[in-house]
Design a protein around this motif. Structure first.
Motif, PDB file in Angstrom:
ATOM      1  N   GLN A 189      66.667  44.135  98.857  1.00 39.34           N
ATOM      2  CA  GLN A 189      66.832  42.796  99.087  1.00 39.34           C
ATOM      3  C   GLN A 189      67.928  42.233  97.955  1.00 39.34           C
ATOM      4  O   GLN A 189      68.966  41.577  98.228  1.00 39.34           O
ATOM      5  CB  GLN A 189      65.691  41.949  99.159  1.00 39.34           C
ATOM      6  N   ASN A 190      67.483  42.569  96.710  1.00 40.88           N
ATOM      7  CA  ASN A 190      68.193  42.229  95.574  1.00 40.88           C
ATOM      8  C   ASN A 190      69.700  43.199  95.561  1.00 40.88           C
ATOM      9  O   ASN A 190      70.642  42.296  95.419  1.00 40.88           O
ATOM     10  CB  ASN A 190      67.518  42.644  93.948  1.00 40.88           C
TER      11      ASN A 190
ATOM     12  N   GLU B 100      71.225  43.736  98.321  1.00 43.53           N
ATOM     13  CA  GLU B 100      71.953  43.215  99.222  1.00 43.53           C
ATOM     14  C   GLU B 100      72.534  41.696  98.657  1.00 43.53           C
ATOM     15  O   GLU B 100      73.685  41.474  99.011  1.00 43.53           O
ATOM     16  CB  GLU B 100      71.210  42.942 100.437  1.00 43.53           C
ATOM     17  N   GLN B 101      71.785  41.137  98.010  1.00 45.53           N
ATOM     18  CA  GLN B 101      72.388  39.722  97.475  1.00 45.53           C
ATOM     19  C   GLN B 101      73.399  39.947  96.492  1.00 45.53           C
ATOM     20  O   GLN B 101      74.464  39.456  96.584  1.00 45.53           O
ATOM     21  CB  GLN B 101      71.044  39.029  96.771  1.00 45.53           C
TER      22      GLN B 101
ATOM     23  N   SER C 198      62.574  50.009  96.798  1.00 46.93           N
ATOM     24  CA  SER C 198      61.455  49.102  97.572  1.00 46.93           C
ATOM     25  C   SER C 198      62.336  48.164  98.428  1.00 46.93           C
ATOM     26  O   SER C 198      63.513  47.931  97.906  1.00 46.93           O
ATOM     27  CB  SER C 198      60.484  48.560  96.437  1.00 46.93           C
ATOM     28  N   LEU C 199      61.553  47.413  99.012  1.00 39.01           N
ATOM     29  CA  LEU C 199      62.095  46.302  99.997  1.00 39.01           C
ATOM     30  C   LEU C 199      62.771  45.347  99.080  1.00 39.01           C
ATOM     31  O   LEU C 199      64.025  44.873  99.185  1.00 39.01           O
ATOM     32  CB  LEU C 199      60.971  45.759 100.911  1.00 39.01           C
ATOM     33  N   ARG C 200      62.150  45.032  97.816  1.00 35.71           N
ATOM     34  CA  ARG C 200      62.243  44.026  97.199  1.00 35.71           C
ATOM     35  C   ARG C 200      63.924  44.190  96.318  1.00 35.71           C
ATOM     36  O   ARG C 200      64.906  43.794  96.254  1.00 35.71           O
ATOM     37  CB  ARG C 200      61.423  43.826  95.739  1.00 35.71           C
ATOM     38  N   GLU C 201      63.831  45.645  95.943  1.00 37.79           N
ATOM     39  CA  GLU C 201      64.976  46.118  95.443  1.00 37.79           C
ATOM     40  C   GLU C 201      66.292  46.223  96.325  1.00 37.79           C
ATOM     41  O   GLU C 201      67.461  45.978  96.109  1.00 37.79           O
ATOM     42  CB  GLU C 201      64.871  47.777  94.917  1.00 37.79           C
TER      43      GLU C 201
END
Length: 87
Positions: A59-60, A62-63, A54-57
């Protein structure tokens, strides 16, 4: 009386053995799940198998990669400074 003690000992040993086996199976299942999670994360870090995230996963991920890269660059700079100071 001796026979009763022997039966008790056998029963106690069987109970202990069953409990130990159950604990080992639980530990094995936990370790297997942890290993699968680590393998999945490694694939994600390598850029594999990310199409289903998902987008949230994403982004996580990437961080996490950014922070790891910062630590690597910091260590590299530290080693370079030490190398220069030795020269």
């Amino acid at each position: 009386m001796e026979r009763i003690f022997e039966q008790y000992e056998r029963y106690s040993y069987t109970e202990i053995q069953c409990a130990t086996d159950e604990i080992q199976q639980n530990e094995h299942a936990k370790l297997k799940a942890r290993m699968e999670t680590l393998q999945r994360n490694l694939k994600h870090y390598e850029g594999e198998d990310i199409q289903n995230l998902s987008l949230r996963e994403l982004q996580n991920l990437e961080q996490q990669l950014d922070s790891s890269l910062k630590r690597i660059r910091s260590k590299k700079n530290q080693l370079m400074v030490e190398s220069i100071s030795e020269l």
